[in-house]
Enzyme design. Structure first.
Site, PDB file in Angstrom:
ATOM      1  NE  ARG A  86     -20.979  -1.015 -32.921  1.00 36.17           N
ATOM      2  CZ  ARG A  86     -21.972  -1.876 -32.862  1.00 36.17           C
ATOM      3  NH1 ARG A  86     -22.975  -1.660 -32.022  1.00 36.17           N
ATOM      4  NH2 ARG A  86     -21.990  -2.948 -33.616  1.00 36.17           N
ATOM      5  NE  ARG A 102     -18.543  -6.809 -32.274  1.00 32.52           N
ATOM      6  CZ  ARG A 102     -18.840  -5.726 -33.004  1.00 32.52           C
ATOM      7  NH1 ARG A 102     -19.635  -4.820 -32.523  1.00 32.52           N
ATOM      8  NH2 ARG A 102     -18.334  -5.585 -34.216  1.00 32.52           N
ATOM      9  CB  CYS A 162     -26.707  19.947 -38.464  1.00 28.02           C
ATOM     10  SG  CYS A 162     -26.616  21.142 -37.147  1.00 28.02           S
ATOM     11  CD  GLU A 163     -25.047  14.240 -41.391  1.00 32.41           C
ATOM     12  OE1 GLU A 163     -25.729  13.424 -42.034  1.00 32.41           O
ATOM     13  OE2 GLU A 163     -23.885  14.548 -41.681  1.00 32.41           O
ATOM     14  CE1 TYR A 212     -20.460  -0.606 -39.345  1.00 33.91           C
ATOM     15  CE2 TYR A 212     -20.551   0.089 -37.059  1.00 33.91           C
ATOM     16  CZ  TYR A 212     -19.833  -0.131 -38.213  1.00 33.91           C
ATOM     17  OH  TYR A 212     -18.494   0.116 -38.218  1.00 33.91           O
TER      18      TYR A 212
HETATM   19  N1  LLP Z   1      -9.213  -8.850 -36.808  1.00 35.64           N
HETATM   20  C1  LLP Z   1      -9.439  -8.178 -37.945  1.00 35.64           C
HETATM   21  C2  LLP Z   1      -8.581  -8.404 -39.108  1.00 35.64           C
HETATM   22  C3  LLP Z   1     -10.504  -7.255 -38.012  1.00 35.64           C
HETATM   23  O1  LLP Z   1     -10.726  -6.590 -39.151  1.00 35.64           O
HETATM   24  C4  LLP Z   1     -11.321  -7.040 -36.879  1.00 35.64           C
HETATM   25  C5  LLP Z   1     -12.416  -6.071 -36.923  1.00 35.64           C
HETATM   26  C6  LLP Z   1     -11.035  -7.764 -35.711  1.00 35.64           C
HETATM   27  C7  LLP Z   1      -9.980  -8.665 -35.708  1.00 35.64           C
HETATM   28  C8  LLP Z   1     -11.836  -7.604 -34.458  1.00 35.64           C
HETATM   29  O2  LLP Z   1     -13.157  -7.975 -34.637  1.00 35.64           O
HETATM   30  P1  LLP Z   1     -14.151  -8.085 -33.374  1.00 35.64           P
HETATM   31  O3  LLP Z   1     -13.674  -9.237 -32.521  1.00 35.64           O
HETATM   32  O4  LLP Z   1     -14.089  -6.810 -32.644  1.00 35.64           O
HETATM   33  O5  LLP Z   1     -15.490  -8.323 -33.978  1.00 35.64           O
HETATM   34  N2  LLP Z   1     -17.016  -0.881 -36.294  1.00 35.64           N
HETATM   35  C9  LLP Z   1     -17.744  -2.123 -36.367  1.00 35.64           C
HETATM   36  C10 LLP Z   1     -16.833  -3.321 -36.307  1.00 35.64           C
HETATM   37  C11 LLP Z   1     -15.764  -3.309 -37.361  1.00 35.64           C
HETATM   38  C12 LLP Z   1     -14.811  -4.458 -37.193  1.00 35.64           C
HETATM   39  C13 LLP Z   1     -13.621  -4.295 -38.057  1.00 35.64           C
HETATM   40  N3  LLP Z   1     -12.655  -5.344 -37.929  1.00 35.64           N
HETATM   41  C14 LLP Z   1     -18.790  -2.132 -35.261  1.00 35.64           C
HETATM   42  O6  LLP Z   1     -18.973  -1.115 -34.603  1.00 35.64           O
HETATM   43  O7  LLP Z   1     -19.484  -3.119 -35.049  1.00 35.64           O
END
Ligand code: LLP
Length: 410
Positions: A311, A275, A341-342, A315
Protein backbone atom coordinates in the site's frame (compact mmCIF):
# COMPACT_ATOMS: atom_id res chain seq x y z
CA UNK A 1 5.02 7.84 18.53
CA UNK A 2 4.75 4.77 20.60
CA UNK A 3 2.64 1.67 20.44
CA UNK A 4 -0.23 0.94 21.11
CA UNK A 5 -2.63 2.72 18.85
CA UNK A 6 -4.76 -0.39 18.38
CA UNK A 7 -5.50 -1.40 21.94
CA UNK A 8 -7.18 -4.63 20.79
CA UNK A 9 -3.71 -5.88 19.79
CA UNK A 10 -1.84 -5.99 23.11
CA UNK A 11 1.92 -5.40 22.78
CA UNK A 12 2.65 -8.60 24.73
CA UNK A 13 0.61 -10.65 22.25
CA UNK A 14 2.34 -9.07 19.27
CA UNK A 15 5.70 -9.84 20.74
CA UNK A 16 4.64 -13.41 21.59
CA UNK A 17 3.44 -13.90 18.00
CA UNK A 18 6.82 -12.74 16.68
CA UNK A 19 8.62 -15.12 19.03
CA UNK A 20 6.41 -18.08 18.20
CA UNK A 21 6.06 -17.57 14.45
CA UNK A 22 8.88 -15.30 13.38
CA UNK A 23 8.74 -12.03 11.49
CA UNK A 24 7.29 -10.50 9.42
CA UNK A 25 3.98 -11.64 10.82
CA UNK A 26 0.42 -10.38 10.42
CA UNK A 27 -1.46 -10.42 13.73
CA UNK A 28 -5.27 -10.05 13.75
CA UNK A 29 -7.80 -9.46 16.51
CA UNK A 30 -10.89 -11.66 16.18
CA UNK A 31 -12.74 -9.42 18.64
CA UNK A 32 -12.10 -6.33 16.60
CA UNK A 33 -13.24 -7.92 13.34
CA UNK A 34 -16.49 -9.03 14.97
CA UNK A 35 -16.97 -5.61 16.61
CA UNK A 36 -16.53 -3.87 13.25
CA UNK A 37 -19.06 -6.22 11.70
CA UNK A 38 -21.61 -5.61 14.47
CA UNK A 39 -21.11 -1.83 14.40
CA UNK A 40 -22.02 -1.65 10.73
CA UNK A 41 -25.16 -3.78 10.95
CA UNK A 42 -26.23 -2.03 14.18
CA UNK A 43 -26.10 1.33 12.37
CA UNK A 44 -28.66 0.09 9.85
CA UNK A 45 -30.83 -1.40 12.60
CA UNK A 46 -30.70 1.94 14.46
CA UNK A 47 -31.72 3.68 11.24
CA UNK A 48 -34.81 1.48 11.22
CA UNK A 49 -33.85 -0.61 8.22
CA UNK A 50 -32.09 -3.73 7.16
CA UNK A 51 -29.17 -4.27 4.86
CA UNK A 52 -27.31 -7.35 3.77
CA UNK A 53 -23.53 -7.31 3.95
CA UNK A 54 -21.39 -9.25 1.54
CA UNK A 55 -17.81 -9.02 2.77
CA UNK A 56 -15.40 -8.17 -0.07
CA UNK A 57 -13.06 -11.15 0.13
CA UNK A 58 -10.32 -9.30 -1.75
CA UNK A 59 -9.62 -7.23 1.37
CA UNK A 60 -8.45 -10.30 3.24
CA UNK A 61 -9.06 -13.82 2.07
CA UNK A 62 -7.67 -15.80 4.98
CA UNK A 63 -10.05 -18.73 5.49
CA UNK A 64 -10.24 -18.30 9.26
CA UNK A 65 -11.20 -14.64 8.86
CA UNK A 66 -13.84 -15.63 6.34
CA UNK A 67 -15.15 -18.23 8.81
CA UNK A 68 -15.32 -15.61 11.55
CA UNK A 69 -17.27 -13.18 9.34
CA UNK A 70 -19.52 -15.97 8.09
CA UNK A 71 -20.36 -16.92 11.68
CA UNK A 72 -21.20 -13.24 12.27
CA UNK A 73 -23.76 -13.35 9.48
CA UNK A 74 -21.86 -12.00 6.47
CA UNK A 75 -22.33 -13.11 2.90
CA UNK A 76 -19.42 -12.76 0.48
CA UNK A 77 -18.51 -10.64 -2.52
CA UNK A 78 -16.00 -12.56 -4.64
CA UNK A 79 -14.12 -11.54 -7.77
CA UNK A 80 -12.49 -14.77 -8.90
CA UNK A 81 -12.96 -18.50 -8.91
CA UNK A 82 -10.37 -18.63 -6.13
CA UNK A 83 -12.28 -16.25 -3.88
CA UNK A 84 -15.51 -18.13 -4.59
CA UNK A 85 -13.89 -21.39 -3.54
CA UNK A 86 -12.53 -19.74 -0.40
CA UNK A 87 -15.98 -18.42 0.55
CA UNK A 88 -17.56 -21.83 -0.01
CA UNK A 89 -14.83 -23.55 1.94
CA UNK A 90 -15.33 -21.08 4.79
CA UNK A 91 -18.90 -22.33 5.03
CA UNK A 92 -20.83 -19.66 3.13
CA UNK A 93 -24.19 -20.72 1.75
CA UNK A 94 -23.93 -20.46 -2.07
CA UNK A 95 -27.01 -18.22 -2.04
CA UNK A 96 -25.07 -15.69 0.05
CA UNK A 97 -22.29 -15.27 -2.51
CA UNK A 98 -22.14 -12.51 -5.11
CA UNK A 99 -19.66 -12.92 -7.98
CA UNK A 100 -18.49 -9.56 -9.31
CA UNK A 101 -15.65 -8.40 -11.51
CA UNK A 102 -15.06 -6.85 -14.89
CA UNK A 103 -13.36 -9.87 -16.47
CA UNK A 104 -14.75 -13.25 -15.50
CA UNK A 105 -13.42 -16.30 -17.33
CA UNK A 106 -15.84 -18.83 -18.82
CA UNK A 107 -14.64 -21.53 -16.44
CA UNK A 108 -15.27 -19.20 -13.48
CA UNK A 109 -18.81 -18.46 -14.71
CA UNK A 110 -19.42 -22.19 -15.13
CA UNK A 111 -18.12 -22.86 -11.60
CA UNK A 112 -20.46 -20.15 -10.26
CA UNK A 113 -23.44 -21.65 -12.11
CA UNK A 114 -22.59 -25.15 -10.94
CA UNK A 115 -22.27 -23.94 -7.33
CA UNK A 116 -25.66 -22.17 -7.61
CA UNK A 117 -24.36 -18.95 -6.12
CA UNK A 118 -26.88 -16.23 -5.32
CA UNK A 119 -25.92 -13.47 -7.70
CA UNK A 120 -23.60 -12.61 -10.53
CA UNK A 121 -22.93 -8.92 -11.08
CA UNK A 122 -22.57 -8.36 -14.81
CA UNK A 123 -20.40 -5.56 -16.20
CA UNK A 124 -20.81 -5.69 -19.99
CA UNK A 125 -23.23 -6.71 -22.74
CA UNK A 126 -20.81 -9.40 -23.87
CA UNK A 127 -20.64 -10.87 -20.39
CA UNK A 128 -24.45 -10.99 -20.20
CA UNK A 129 -24.53 -12.85 -23.53
CA UNK A 130 -21.86 -15.37 -22.50
CA UNK A 131 -23.43 -15.95 -19.08
CA UNK A 132 -26.93 -16.35 -20.49
CA UNK A 133 -25.71 -18.90 -23.05
CA UNK A 134 -23.73 -20.87 -20.46
CA UNK A 135 -26.73 -20.90 -18.10
CA UNK A 136 -29.18 -21.89 -20.85
CA UNK A 137 -26.89 -24.77 -21.84
CA UNK A 138 -27.24 -25.99 -18.25
CA UNK A 139 -31.00 -25.35 -18.17
CA UNK A 140 -30.69 -22.87 -15.33
CA UNK A 141 -31.66 -19.23 -14.98
CA UNK A 142 -29.07 -17.21 -13.06
CA UNK A 143 -30.08 -14.19 -10.99
CA UNK A 144 -27.97 -11.19 -11.96
CA UNK A 145 -27.47 -7.55 -11.11
CA UNK A 146 -26.16 -5.10 -13.67
CA UNK A 147 -23.20 -3.10 -12.44
CA UNK A 148 -23.69 0.54 -13.30
CA UNK A 149 -21.03 3.16 -13.76
CA UNK A 150 -22.72 6.15 -12.13
CA UNK A 151 -20.18 8.74 -13.27
CA UNK A 152 -19.67 10.00 -9.69
CA UNK A 153 -16.25 11.20 -8.50
CA UNK A 154 -15.66 9.69 -5.04
CA UNK A 155 -12.79 12.12 -4.18
CA UNK A 156 -10.32 9.39 -3.39
CA UNK A 157 -6.97 8.14 -4.72
CA UNK A 158 -7.09 7.73 -8.53
CA UNK A 159 -6.41 3.97 -8.26
CA UNK A 160 -9.28 3.59 -5.77
CA UNK A 161 -11.92 5.47 -7.80
CA UNK A 162 -14.10 3.09 -9.75
CA UNK A 163 -17.31 5.02 -10.41
CA UNK A 164 -15.99 7.80 -12.62
CA UNK A 165 -17.32 7.95 -16.17
CA UNK A 166 -14.07 6.82 -17.82
CA UNK A 167 -13.43 3.87 -15.50
CA UNK A 168 -13.28 0.30 -16.80
CA UNK A 169 -15.98 -0.80 -14.37
CA UNK A 170 -19.68 -1.21 -14.97
CA UNK A 171 -22.15 -0.32 -17.70
CA UNK A 172 -23.13 3.21 -18.71
CA UNK A 173 -26.76 3.78 -17.72
CA UNK A 174 -28.12 3.95 -21.30
CA UNK A 175 -26.49 0.64 -22.18
CA UNK A 176 -27.84 -0.98 -19.01
CA UNK A 177 -31.34 0.23 -19.90
CA UNK A 178 -30.99 -1.16 -23.42
CA UNK A 179 -30.05 -4.56 -21.95
CA UNK A 180 -33.01 -4.47 -19.58
CA UNK A 181 -35.30 -3.63 -22.51
CA UNK A 182 -33.82 -6.54 -24.47
CA UNK A 183 -33.83 -8.98 -21.54
CA UNK A 184 -36.01 -11.57 -23.34
CA UNK A 185 -33.03 -12.21 -25.60
CA UNK A 186 -31.11 -13.45 -22.53
CA UNK A 187 -33.21 -16.36 -21.27
CA UNK A 188 -30.42 -17.78 -19.09
CA UNK A 189 -30.44 -14.78 -16.75
CA UNK A 190 -32.96 -12.90 -14.67
CA UNK A 191 -32.05 -9.25 -14.10
CA UNK A 192 -33.28 -8.54 -10.57
CA UNK A 193 -30.78 -6.07 -9.19
CA UNK A 194 -28.55 -3.11 -9.88
CA UNK A 195 -25.06 -2.75 -8.49
CA UNK A 196 -22.70 0.15 -8.04
CA UNK A 197 -19.35 0.60 -6.31
CA UNK A 198 -18.14 4.16 -6.16
CA UNK A 199 -14.61 3.54 -4.99
CA UNK A 200 -12.70 2.93 -1.80
CA UNK A 201 -11.83 4.91 1.35
CA UNK A 202 -14.89 7.14 0.95
CA UNK A 203 -15.66 9.36 3.93
CA UNK A 204 -18.08 11.74 2.25
CA UNK A 205 -21.67 10.60 2.90
CA UNK A 206 -22.79 12.61 -0.15
CA UNK A 207 -20.94 10.19 -2.45
CA UNK A 208 -23.17 7.34 -1.23
CA UNK A 209 -26.30 9.50 -1.21
CA UNK A 210 -25.73 10.95 -4.71
CA UNK A 211 -25.01 7.60 -6.24
CA UNK A 212 -28.00 5.99 -4.45
CA UNK A 213 -30.29 8.65 -5.96
CA UNK A 214 -28.85 8.06 -9.43
CA UNK A 215 -29.33 4.33 -8.94
CA UNK A 216 -32.90 4.66 -7.74
CA UNK A 217 -33.85 6.79 -10.72
CA UNK A 218 -32.47 3.96 -12.80
CA UNK A 219 -34.39 1.34 -10.78
CA UNK A 220 -37.56 3.25 -11.61
CA UNK A 221 -36.72 3.31 -15.32
CA UNK A 222 -35.95 -0.44 -15.30
CA UNK A 223 -39.24 -1.13 -13.54
CA UNK A 224 -41.05 0.99 -16.13
CA UNK A 225 -39.61 -1.42 -18.70
CA UNK A 226 -41.16 -4.26 -16.72
CA UNK A 227 -38.00 -5.59 -15.06
CA UNK A 228 -38.49 -6.89 -11.49
CA UNK A 229 -35.64 -4.97 -9.87
CA UNK A 230 -35.77 -5.60 -6.13
CA UNK A 231 -32.16 -5.35 -5.00
CA UNK A 232 -29.80 -2.42 -4.91
CA UNK A 233 -26.20 -3.33 -4.16
CA UNK A 234 -24.34 -0.15 -3.16
CA UNK A 235 -20.88 -1.75 -3.11
CA UNK A 236 -18.24 -1.12 -0.48
CA UNK A 237 -15.87 1.74 0.13
CA UNK A 238 -16.58 2.87 3.70
CA UNK A 239 -13.49 4.84 4.69
CA UNK A 240 -11.65 4.16 7.94
CA UNK A 241 -8.98 6.24 9.68
CA UNK A 242 -5.42 4.97 9.37
CA UNK A 243 -3.85 7.67 11.53
CA UNK A 244 -5.11 9.62 14.54
CA UNK A 245 -7.37 12.47 13.49
CA UNK A 246 -8.29 11.03 10.11
CA UNK A 247 -12.01 10.88 9.30
CA UNK A 248 -14.09 7.75 9.17
CA UNK A 249 -17.16 7.15 7.04
CA UNK A 250 -20.20 8.36 8.99
CA UNK A 251 -21.85 4.97 9.20
CA UNK A 252 -24.95 6.25 11.00
CA UNK A 253 -25.41 9.08 8.50
CA UNK A 254 -25.00 6.75 5.54
CA UNK A 255 -27.41 4.24 7.11
CA UNK A 256 -30.08 6.89 7.80
CA UNK A 257 -29.84 8.39 4.31
CA UNK A 258 -29.79 5.12 2.42
CA UNK A 259 -32.42 3.38 4.52
CA UNK A 260 -34.77 6.30 3.84
CA UNK A 261 -34.08 6.31 0.11
CA UNK A 262 -34.42 2.52 -0.16
CA UNK A 263 -37.68 2.47 1.76
CA UNK A 264 -39.23 5.08 -0.53
CA UNK A 265 -38.22 3.03 -3.56
CA UNK A 266 -39.05 -0.35 -2.05
CA UNK A 267 -35.67 -1.94 -2.77
CA UNK A 268 -33.56 -4.24 -0.61
CA UNK A 269 -30.16 -2.78 0.23
CA UNK A 270 -26.89 -4.66 -0.02
CA UNK A 271 -23.31 -3.56 0.67
CA UNK A 272 -19.90 -5.08 0.04
CA UNK A 273 -17.58 -3.71 2.70
CA UNK A 274 -14.05 -5.05 2.82
CA UNK A 275 -11.79 -2.54 4.54
CA UNK A 276 -14.33 -1.53 7.20
CA UNK A 277 -14.45 -5.04 8.65
CA UNK A 278 -10.76 -5.84 8.77
CA UNK A 279 -8.43 -2.86 8.21
CA UNK A 280 -7.92 -1.78 11.81
CA UNK A 281 -7.99 -5.34 13.16
CA UNK A 282 -4.38 -6.15 12.27
CA UNK A 283 -0.78 -5.10 12.63
CA UNK A 284 2.32 -6.27 10.84
CA UNK A 285 5.13 -7.15 13.22
CA UNK A 286 8.57 -6.82 11.71
CA UNK A 287 12.15 -6.91 12.97
CA UNK A 288 14.87 -4.35 12.38
CA UNK A 289 17.67 -6.00 10.42
CA UNK A 290 20.06 -3.07 10.27
CA UNK A 291 20.25 0.63 10.92
CA UNK A 292 22.40 3.09 9.02
CA UNK A 293 22.73 6.71 8.04
CA UNK A 294 23.17 7.85 4.49
CA UNK A 295 22.73 11.18 2.68
CA UNK A 296 21.51 12.85 5.84
CA UNK A 297 18.81 10.22 6.35
CA UNK A 298 18.51 7.65 9.09
CA UNK A 299 17.39 4.23 7.82
CA UNK A 300 15.72 1.39 9.68
CA UNK A 301 15.99 -1.62 7.38
CA UNK A 302 13.34 -4.12 8.38
CA UNK A 303 12.48 -7.67 7.39
CA UNK A 304 9.07 -6.68 5.94
CA UNK A 305 8.98 -5.16 2.49
CA UNK A 306 6.74 -3.94 -0.32
CA UNK A 307 5.98 -7.57 -1.17
CA UNK A 308 4.42 -7.93 2.31
CA UNK A 309 2.55 -4.61 2.30
CA UNK A 310 2.39 -2.79 -1.01
CA UNK A 311 0.00 0.00 0.00
CA UNK A 312 2.68 2.63 0.75
CA UNK A 313 4.52 1.98 -2.53
CA UNK A 314 1.40 1.64 -4.68
CA UNK A 315 -0.91 4.32 -3.29
CA UNK A 316 1.36 6.45 -1.15
CA UNK A 317 -0.65 5.10 1.80
CA UNK A 318 0.64 6.13 5.21
CA UNK A 319 0.51 3.51 7.96
CA UNK A 320 1.30 4.18 11.59
CA UNK A 321 4.70 2.66 12.46
CA UNK A 322 5.99 2.38 16.02
CA UNK A 323 8.53 0.52 18.13
CA UNK A 324 6.89 -2.35 19.99
CA UNK A 325 9.07 -1.79 23.07
CA UNK A 326 10.26 1.81 22.75
CA UNK A 327 13.78 2.53 24.03
CA UNK A 328 14.47 5.65 26.05
CA UNK A 329 15.83 8.56 24.13
CA UNK A 330 14.85 11.31 21.75
CA UNK A 331 12.73 10.37 18.76
CA UNK A 332 14.27 10.89 15.32
CA UNK A 333 12.89 10.66 11.82
CA UNK A 334 13.58 7.39 10.04
CA UNK A 335 13.12 5.99 6.58
CA UNK A 336 11.57 2.59 7.27
CA UNK A 337 12.56 0.42 4.32
CA UNK A 338 12.55 -3.23 3.35
CA UNK A 339 15.11 -5.54 1.74
CA UNK A 340 13.55 -5.52 -1.76
CA UNK A 341 15.77 -4.17 -4.51
CA UNK A 342 13.66 -1.16 -5.47
CA UNK A 343 13.84 2.43 -4.29
CA UNK A 344 10.05 2.29 -3.99
CA UNK A 345 10.40 -0.35 -1.29
CA UNK A 346 9.52 1.61 1.82
CA UNK A 347 6.88 1.16 4.48
CA UNK A 348 7.18 4.70 5.82
CA UNK A 349 8.98 7.97 5.13
CA UNK A 350 10.02 10.34 7.93
CA UNK A 351 8.69 8.08 10.66
CA UNK A 352 9.38 9.42 14.17
CA UNK A 353 10.90 6.54 16.12
CA UNK A 354 12.75 6.35 19.42
CA UNK A 355 16.32 5.02 19.13
CA UNK A 356 16.12 1.70 17.26
CA UNK A 357 18.66 -1.09 17.16
CA UNK A 358 19.21 -4.24 15.18
CA UNK A 359 16.77 -6.87 16.46
CA UNK A 360 14.08 -4.46 17.68
CA UNK A 361 10.47 -5.15 16.75
CA UNK A 362 8.45 -2.53 14.88
CA UNK A 363 4.69 -2.56 14.38
CA UNK A 364 2.99 -1.34 11.22
CA UNK A 365 -0.64 -0.52 12.05
CA UNK A 366 -4.02 -0.97 10.33
CA UNK A 367 -2.89 -3.54 7.80
CA UNK A 368 -5.82 -5.97 7.97
CA UNK A 369 -7.25 -4.91 4.60
CA UNK A 370 -5.29 -5.26 1.38
CA UNK A 371 -2.19 -6.26 3.35
CA UNK A 372 -1.54 -9.98 3.22
CA UNK A 373 -4.09 -10.34 0.39
CA UNK A 374 -1.95 -8.15 -1.89
CA UNK A 375 1.35 -9.70 -0.81
CA UNK A 376 3.56 -11.20 -3.49
CA UNK A 377 6.65 -13.34 -3.76
CA UNK A 378 8.71 -10.60 -5.41
CA UNK A 379 12.42 -11.16 -4.87
CA UNK A 380 11.39 -14.75 -4.16
CA UNK A 381 10.37 -13.81 -0.65
CA UNK A 382 7.98 -16.13 1.21
CA UNK A 383 4.74 -14.46 2.25
CA UNK A 384 4.35 -13.68 5.94
CA UNK A 385 2.72 -15.82 8.62
CA UNK A 386 -0.75 -14.87 9.92
CA UNK A 387 -1.81 -15.17 13.53
CA UNK A 388 -5.27 -14.65 15.05
CA UNK A 389 -5.72 -13.41 18.61
CA UNK A 390 -8.96 -14.67 20.06
CA UNK A 391 -10.75 -15.46 23.29
CA UNK A 392 -11.26 -13.28 26.34
CA UNK A 393 -8.76 -10.41 26.38
CA UNK A 394 -7.23 -11.73 23.14
CA UNK A 395 -5.19 -14.18 25.18
CA UNK A 396 -5.58 -17.03 22.71
CA UNK A 397 -3.20 -17.11 19.76
CA UNK A 398 -3.69 -19.29 16.70
CA UNK A 399 -1.52 -19.58 13.60
CA UNK A 400 -4.09 -19.19 10.81
CA UNK A 401 -1.63 -19.43 7.92
CA UNK A 402 2.01 -20.35 8.24
CA UNK A 403 4.78 -18.41 6.57
CA UNK A 404 5.47 -19.83 3.13
CA UNK A 405 8.57 -21.96 2.91
CA UNK A 406 11.18 -21.59 0.20
CA UNK A 407 10.11 -25.01 -1.04
CA UNK A 408 6.55 -23.64 -1.51
CA UNK A 409 8.04 -21.04 -3.82
CA UNK A 410 10.26 -23.35 -5.80
N1 LLP B 1 -17.05 -3.98 -4.04
C1 LLP B 1 -16.34 -3.81 -5.17
C2 LLP B 1 -16.97 -4.01 -6.47
C3 LLP B 1 -14.98 -3.45 -5.09
O1 LLP B 1 -14.27 -3.28 -6.21
C4 LLP B 1 -14.37 -3.27 -3.82
C5 LLP B 1 -12.95 -2.91 -3.72
C6 LLP B 1 -15.16 -3.47 -2.68
C7 LLP B 1 -16.49 -3.82 -2.82
C8 LLP B 1 -14.60 -3.31 -1.30
O2 LLP B 1 -14.18 -2.01 -1.06
P1 LLP B 1 -13.74 -1.56 0.43
O3 LLP B 1 -14.98 -1.58 1.29
O4 LLP B 1 -12.73 -2.51 0.91
O5 LLP B 1 -13.18 -0.19 0.25
N2 LLP B 1 -6.10 -2.26 -2.69
C9 LLP B 1 -6.72 -1.00 -2.37
C10 LLP B 1 -8.23 -1.09 -2.38
C11 LLP B 1 -8.79 -1.62 -3.67
C12 LLP B 1 -10.28 -1.80 -3.58
C13 LLP B 1 -10.78 -2.56 -4.75
N3 LLP B 1 -12.19 -2.80 -4.73
C14 LLP B 1 -6.17 -0.51 -1.04
O6 LLP B 1 -5.24 -1.11 -0.52
O7 LLP B 1 -6.61 0.50 -0.50
Amino acid sequence: MSYPQQEWLPAAALSAAATAHGTPCYVYSADRISANQRRLSDAFTRAGGVAEFHYAVKANSNLEILRLLCAGGAGFDVVSGGEMLAALRAGAAPADIVFAGVGKRDDELVAALDAHIGWINVESAQELRVLSDLASARSVCQRVALRINPGVDPHTHAYLATGKAASKFGLPTDEALALVAARMQFPGVSIEGLHVHNGSTITDTAVFADSARIMLALVARCRALGAPIEHLDMGGGFGVPYLPGQPSADIDGIARTLVGIARDANVRLKFEPGRYFVADAAALVTRVLFTKESGGKRFAIIDAAMNDLIRPALYGAVHHIAALAPRNGAAALHEVVGPVCESGDFLGHDVALPPVQRGDLLVVGHVGAYGRSMASNYNLRPRAAEVLLEGAGSTGMRLIRPRESLEDLL
